[in-house]
Design a protein around this motif. Structure first.
Motif, short mmCIF file in Angstrom:
data_model
loop_
_atom_site.label_atom_id
_atom_site.label_comp_id
_atom_site.label_asym_id
_atom_site.label_seq_id
_atom_site.Cartn_x
_atom_site.Cartn_y
_atom_site.Cartn_z
N ARG A 144 0.83 -1.21 0.00
CA ARG A 144 0.00 0.00 0.00
C ARG A 144 0.85 1.25 0.00
O ARG A 144 0.55 2.23 -0.66
N SER A 145 1.94 1.19 0.77
CA SER A 145 2.79 2.38 0.82
C SER A 145 3.44 2.63 -0.51
O SER A 145 3.60 3.77 -0.93
N SER A 146 3.82 1.53 -1.25
CA SER A 146 4.43 1.71 -2.56
C SER A 146 3.44 2.31 -3.53
O SER A 146 3.79 3.14 -4.37
N ALA A 147 2.19 1.84 -3.44
CA ALA A 147 1.18 2.38 -4.34
C ALA A 147 1.00 3.86 -4.13
O ALA A 147 0.65 4.59 -5.05
N ARG A 148 1.20 4.31 -2.92
CA ARG A 148 1.07 5.74 -2.66
C ARG A 148 2.33 6.50 -3.05
O ARG A 148 2.40 7.70 -2.91
N GLY A 149 3.38 5.78 -3.53
CA GLY A 149 4.60 6.46 -3.95
C GLY A 149 5.61 6.61 -2.84
O GLY A 149 6.62 7.27 -3.02
N SER A 150 5.37 5.97 -1.66
CA SER A 150 6.30 6.07 -0.54
C SER A 150 6.92 4.70 -0.29
O SER A 150 6.25 3.78 0.16
N ILE A 151 8.20 4.56 -0.62
CA ILE A 151 8.89 3.29 -0.45
C ILE A 151 9.24 3.10 1.02
O ILE A 151 9.79 4.00 1.66
N THR A 152 8.91 1.90 1.54
CA THR A 152 9.17 1.62 2.95
C THR A 152 10.36 0.67 3.09
O THR A 152 10.84 0.08 2.12
N ILE A 153 10.77 0.50 4.33
CA ILE A 153 11.88 -0.41 4.62
C ILE A 153 11.50 -1.85 4.26
O ILE A 153 12.36 -2.66 3.86
N LYS A 154 10.21 -2.19 4.37
CA LYS A 154 9.76 -3.54 4.00
C LYS A 154 9.87 -3.76 2.50
O LYS A 154 10.20 -4.86 2.04
N ASP A 155 9.61 -2.71 1.71
CA ASP A 155 9.75 -2.83 0.26
C ASP A 155 11.21 -3.11 -0.11
O ASP A 155 11.49 -3.94 -0.98
N VAL A 156 12.12 -2.40 0.54
CA VAL A 156 13.55 -2.61 0.27
C VAL A 156 13.95 -4.02 0.68
O VAL A 156 14.68 -4.71 -0.05
N ALA A 157 13.48 -4.48 1.85
CA ALA A 157 13.82 -5.82 2.33
C ALA A 157 13.33 -6.89 1.35
O ALA A 157 14.04 -7.84 1.03
#
Length: 355
Positions: free
Chosen positions: A9-22
């Motif tokens: 959800r955070s990626s869809a909003r354009g905000s990359i999170t630490i979980k996305d990187v992991a």
């Protein structure tokens, strides 16, 4: 058939999170956190994998660092590679004082001026959670370093750049005007055979000092062409330049060196030749670093408030990081601070002239 990875959800909003990187790097969020915060308990291979994911996804570690700001203060990087130990010591004092005042952590990082070393130094700061960087000379002139920091979305403040880009925050003095004032001072003492030692060619401040000196010589009109040697802001380069200048015939009666370390070297070479400063040779410098007041005779020089400039750079950086107006890419700030000509015992009228 493998399904494409579903965006969070955070990626869809354009905000990359630490979980996305992991997820992208194939490691745990805890490992990403360790890399971002500069932990030593991560292998080099894992660190490289995580940092590749950080760059590929456009994740900004400074988001994590800002979330910790209320608990421990932002981390401010200070990349340094100045060959003058006295200049660097004053710079560190000013930066540390300001960092303490603002409640931020100052993280010094030594950096060599090669593209590969510069990139490594910047990436160490990024992985360590720095949110902004102060760049003293000569690193403030490096396009490689600036590009690497901008790619990492880091706020930057340059210090003592002679001609800073308009979109870069900077704290500096007017090197051109300061060199003009010192040159006029030498002419007012009665010196006509002047010489100049240039600073390192990789710094625009060096060029501004040379331009200030030569503009006054040209305006005077009647003076012989000055002796000029290339220096590199080091004591050794000042010695080499002094040997060449003092071997000319007729020798100069005054030498203006582009920094105090080189001026001190001129005095050392003069003493080696049996010349008395200032009776036989006037020597002046630039910066008013610690060496200027600890050598004998005391060095006449341009006082550049190094510690104050470092402190103001940290002020600018913290203001920008905390949402101050008129800073950063949309509205950079240039601070021009005052310089002062400090007259000490190394300058006097040339021999054979009336007081």
């Amino acid at each position: 058939m493998n399904k494409p990875a579903r965006k969070s959800r955070s990626s869809a909003r354009g905000s990359i999170t630490i979980k996305d990187v992991a997820r992208y790097a194939g490691v745990s969020p805890m490992t990403v956190s360790r890399v971002v915060n500069g932990s030593q308990y991560v292998s080099d291979a894992t660190r490289q994998t995580v940092m590749q994911a950080v760059r590929r996804l456009g994740y900004s570690p400074n988001i994590a660092a800002r979330n910790l700001a209320s608990a421990r203060g932002e981390r401010i990087g200070l990349l340094h590679g100045n060959p003058s130990a006295s200049y660097l010591s004053e710079f560190l004092v000013g930066a540390l004082d300001a960092a303490t005042r603002h409640g931020v952590q100052l993280v010094p990082e030594k950096c060599e001026l090669t593209p590969a070393a510069s990139r490594r130094a910047v990436r160490r700061l990024v992985s360590g959670g720095a949110v902004g960087v102060v760049l003293p000379p000569p690193l403030c002139e490096s396009a490689v370093i600036r590009a690497e920091l901008q790619a990492a979305r880091m706020q930057i403040v340059a210090v003592a750049a002679g001609r800073p880009p308009p979109d870069l925050m900077c704290v500096r003095i007017d090197d051109f005007a300061a060199a003009q004032e010192m040159t006029r001072y030498l002419l007012a003492l009665g010196h006509q055979r002047l010489a100049f030692i240039k600073g390192h060619p990789n710094q625009t401040a060096s060029e501004e000092r040379w331009r200030g000196f030569s503009s006054v010589i040209q305006q005077a009109g009647h003076l012989p062409a000055p002796g000029v040697e290339q220096g590199f802001f080091t004591f050794r380069s000042g010695l080499e330049a002094a040997r060449k200048l003092l071997a000319t015939e007729p020798a100069p009666t005054a030498i203006f060196a582009s920094n105090d370390d080189m001026a001190a070297a001129v005095m050392a070479e003069a003493h080696r030749r049996g010349l008395e400063v200032p009776h036989d040779l006037t020597v002046v410098g630039f910066d008013d670093s610690l060496i200027a007041s600890t050598i004998w005779p005391g060095l006449t020089t341009i006082h550049q408030p190094i510690a104050q400039m470092a402190g103001e750079a940290v002020d600018l950086l913290v203001t920008a990081l905390r949402g101050g107006k008129g800073h950063g890419p949309a509205g950079s700030a240039h601070r021009l601070v005052a310089y002062e000509l400090v007259s000490r015992e190394s300058a006097a009228r040339p021999m054979g002239t009336a007081d």
